[in-house]
Design an enzyme around this catalytic site. Structure first.
Site, PDB file in Angstrom:
ATOM      1  N   HIS A 205      14.044   5.882  -2.802  1.00  0.00           N
ATOM      2  CA  HIS A 205      14.958   6.197  -1.704  1.00  0.00           C
ATOM      3  C   HIS A 205      15.674   7.533  -1.896  1.00  0.00           C
ATOM      4  O   HIS A 205      16.375   8.000  -1.011  1.00  0.00           O
ATOM      5  CB  HIS A 205      15.963   5.057  -1.512  1.00  0.00           C
ATOM      6  CG  HIS A 205      15.346   3.855  -0.853  1.00  0.00           C
ATOM      7  ND1 HIS A 205      16.079   2.872  -0.249  1.00  0.00           N
ATOM      8  CD2 HIS A 205      14.054   3.495  -0.694  1.00  0.00           C
ATOM      9  CE1 HIS A 205      15.261   1.950   0.249  1.00  0.00           C
ATOM     10  NE2 HIS A 205      14.029   2.307  -0.019  1.00  0.00           N
ATOM     11  N   SER A 209       9.747   7.834   1.458  1.00  0.00           N
ATOM     12  CA  SER A 209       8.331   7.527   1.243  1.00  0.00           C
ATOM     13  C   SER A 209       7.449   8.720   1.544  1.00  0.00           C
ATOM     14  O   SER A 209       7.789   9.587   2.356  1.00  0.00           O
ATOM     15  CB  SER A 209       7.921   6.364   2.152  1.00  0.00           C
ATOM     16  OG  SER A 209       8.599   5.194   1.789  1.00  0.00           O
ATOM     17  N   LYS A 231       6.186  -4.322  10.941  1.00  0.00           N
ATOM     18  CA  LYS A 231       4.887  -3.964  10.348  1.00  0.00           C
ATOM     19  C   LYS A 231       4.669  -4.741   9.045  1.00  0.00           C
ATOM     20  O   LYS A 231       3.589  -5.280   8.793  1.00  0.00           O
ATOM     21  CB  LYS A 231       4.888  -2.464  10.074  1.00  0.00           C
ATOM     22  CG  LYS A 231       3.527  -1.895   9.800  1.00  0.00           C
ATOM     23  CD  LYS A 231       3.571  -0.380   9.907  1.00  0.00           C
ATOM     24  CE  LYS A 231       2.178   0.162   9.947  1.00  0.00           C
ATOM     25  NZ  LYS A 231       2.079   1.423  10.626  1.00  0.00           N
ATOM     26  N   ASP A 232       5.715  -4.779   8.223  1.00  0.00           N
ATOM     27  CA  ASP A 232       5.607  -5.514   6.952  1.00  0.00           C
ATOM     28  C   ASP A 232       5.443  -7.011   7.207  1.00  0.00           C
ATOM     29  O   ASP A 232       4.736  -7.703   6.473  1.00  0.00           O
ATOM     30  CB  ASP A 232       6.855  -5.271   6.084  1.00  0.00           C
ATOM     31  CG  ASP A 232       6.826  -3.911   5.408  1.00  0.00           C
ATOM     32  OD1 ASP A 232       7.837  -3.505   4.818  1.00  0.00           O
ATOM     33  OD2 ASP A 232       5.772  -3.250   5.466  1.00  0.00           O
ATOM     34  N   GLU A 275      -8.194 -13.300 -17.843  1.00  0.00           N
ATOM     35  CA  GLU A 275      -8.203 -13.427 -16.395  1.00  0.00           C
ATOM     36  C   GLU A 275      -8.747 -12.131 -15.765  1.00  0.00           C
ATOM     37  O   GLU A 275      -8.705 -11.065 -16.380  1.00  0.00           O
ATOM     38  CB  GLU A 275      -6.784 -13.694 -15.878  1.00  0.00           C
ATOM     39  CG  GLU A 275      -6.295 -15.097 -16.173  1.00  0.00           C
ATOM     40  CD  GLU A 275      -6.958 -16.139 -15.276  1.00  0.00           C
ATOM     41  OE1 GLU A 275      -8.053 -16.610 -15.650  1.00  0.00           O
ATOM     42  OE2 GLU A 275      -6.401 -16.476 -14.223  1.00  0.00           O
TER      43      GLU A 275
END
Lengths: 406, 72
Positions: A205, A209, A231-232, A275
């Site tokens: 921040h 972005s 959107k998220d 894994e």
């Protein structure tokens, strides 16, 4: 939003408003930018399911495996908690790997977001440690032998290696002491990851972005709420569907069946395999015949990731405008997928040679990064468009253009 | 917040979603859109797919040859 709700201007609420509601976001970020918040959701799911699992789990060598079966069979919703937690770890790594590769493709690691990238690598490291420790807790065959193999790697350290391994184990082999401390650390580390995530977001921040074009987006920002929130949300719903397919239809497909056999120190499995999310690093480790060399190679993977923002010489961020880097990116992705495949193959021909070549290929991407920026700049300079420009003029244009890094 | 204060744009919708024809717009000119996607990205797709498929086929071929070599 703060204009309509004056409470958002008050202390505490104003911080909430500045970072989550009226926070300026580039208007052109694509769905590839939703993986960050998705990773946060995965962390939340892991912490909540983990806390409830811990209420029923017993960290003792004679009871751990049985307590997990007790959770699956007797605890109301225990099967759901267990499958959510086990598959949630896989989902977390899928999301984070996509988040990392998005950062690589669009140059999100470059200036001024170096700190964001480095904190991200710290989070990845903490996630790997947490996941490894967590996998030991069910105390199945893979849990025990995976822990034995990986913790034994520390013995490769000259002089103090064996002492460190004994200290890690809390004894002379992976046993009850190891299980207890692993349970304690597995409960602690997610909160350290949460703190690292908060600092990661604070660093992000600072400058805001990145965006798909890689340009300075100060001229065109929109509020986080409602646009990026919606959107998220779309991404979260899609993720919930994808996650649910694994939980309800294929809960064990990403796991190893040997982990449903209680740990037996007297019986070594034919193929000890971690894994899936550890397979690429495991392949790099096995590619080097020397134990210390293998450990050093793993260290080098993370050093390379840390160093990436500082060895990058390109003036252009996004691979959309870097044709050579774009191809190298896809080769890197192919290389990582190949390493993942090699990691679950036995150590025999031709997998050994393929693994070694793929390991070299992985490090080649980082080795060529310092040269690549200069090479692409020279190609632009040598093209017809920039014939009349000296390197000094070109550098000046790059530095002052909205297309560039600084 | 960020070091550089920025003015936020407010996006104003004036057309109802029922009149925007969002879904039909998705399918409009689909062959052209697919063709454009292919022409822009086929090199990247090849760069990703060919090493993986090629290596897998090489490994399978190697193992097959080794089996045949050990067969009496």
């Amino acid at each position: 939003m703060a204009r309509r709700l004056s409470i958002l201007k008050q202390p505490i609420f104003s911080t909430f408003n500045n970072h989550l509601i009226d926070y300026p976001t580039p208007s052109n970020i694509s769905y590839w930018w939703s993986f960050g918040s998705l990773a946060g959701l995965c962390l939340f799911i892991q912490i909540i399911t983990g806390v409830f699992l811990a209420m029923h789990y017993t960290p003792h060598v004679d009871l751990a495996f049985l307590s997990v079966e007790h959770i699956m069979r007797d605890v109301k919703g225990g099967w759901l908690l267990r499958y959510m937690h086990a598959n949630g770890a896989s989902m977390f790594f899928i999301v984070v790997y996509l988040h990392i590769f998005r950062g690589l493709y669009y140059g999100s690691y470059s200036s001024p977001r170096e700190l964001v990238w480095c904190l991200g690598v710290v989070i990845l490291l903490l996630m790997i440690i947490t996941a490894f420790i967590g996998y030991v807790l069910p105390w199945g065959q893979m849990s025990f032998w995976g822990a034995t193999v990986i913790t034994s790697l520390a013995s490769a350290i000259p002089v103090v290696g064996d002492t460190i391994v004994t200290w890690l184990w809390g004894g002379f082999s992976v046993d009850n002491a190891t299980l207890n401390r692993f349970f304690s650390l597995h409960y602690l580390l997610p909160f350290i990851i949460s703190a690292a995530v908060i600092i990661h977001l604070a660093a992000l921040h600072q400058y805001g972005s990145n965006n798909p074009l890689g340009i300075n987006s100060s001229v065109d920002k929109i509020a986080f709420y409602p646009y990026m929130y919606v959107k998220d949300l779309v991404c979260w719903v899609a993720f919930a569907i994808f996650f649910s397919i694994f939980i309800f239809y294929a809960p064990n497909v990403l796991g190893h069946p040997d982990n449903y056999i209680p740990a037996n120190p007297m019986s070594t499995p034919a193929h000890i395999v971690p894994e899936w999310y550890f397979l690429p690093v495991y392949a790099i480790l096995r590619s080097i015949p020397n134990k210390l060399g293998g450990v050093a190679a793993i260290g080098l993977v993370f050093v390379s990731l840390f160093a990436l923002p500082f060895i990058n010489t390109s003036y252009v961020r996004s691979s959309s405008f870097r044709p050579i880097h774009q191809k190298l990116f896809w080769l890197l992705l192919a290389d990582c997928l190949l390493l993942g495949w090699i990691g679950c193959q036995p150590v025999e021909a031709p997998y050994v040679t393929i693994g070694q070549i793929a390991s070299v290929g992985f490090f080649f991407y980082f080795a060529i990064t310092p040269i690549l920026g200069e090479l692409e700049a020279r190609l632009i300079q040598n093209s017809n468009v920039c014939e009349d420009l000296s390197p000094r003029k070109l550098s000046h244009i790059f530095k002052n253009s909205i297309y560039v890094v600084k | 917040m960020g070091k550089v204060p920025v003015r936020l744009k407010e996006v104003a919708y004036t057309i109802s979603p029922y009149h925007q024809h969002v879904m039909t717009g998705l399918w409009k000119d689909i062959p052209y859109k697919l063709s454009k996607k292919f022409h822009e990205n086929w090199v990247s797709a090849f760069t990703l797919v060919v090493p993986i498929v090629g290596t897998y086929m090489y490994a399978e071929n190697y193992r097959e040859n080794e089996k045949l070599h050990h067969r009496y």
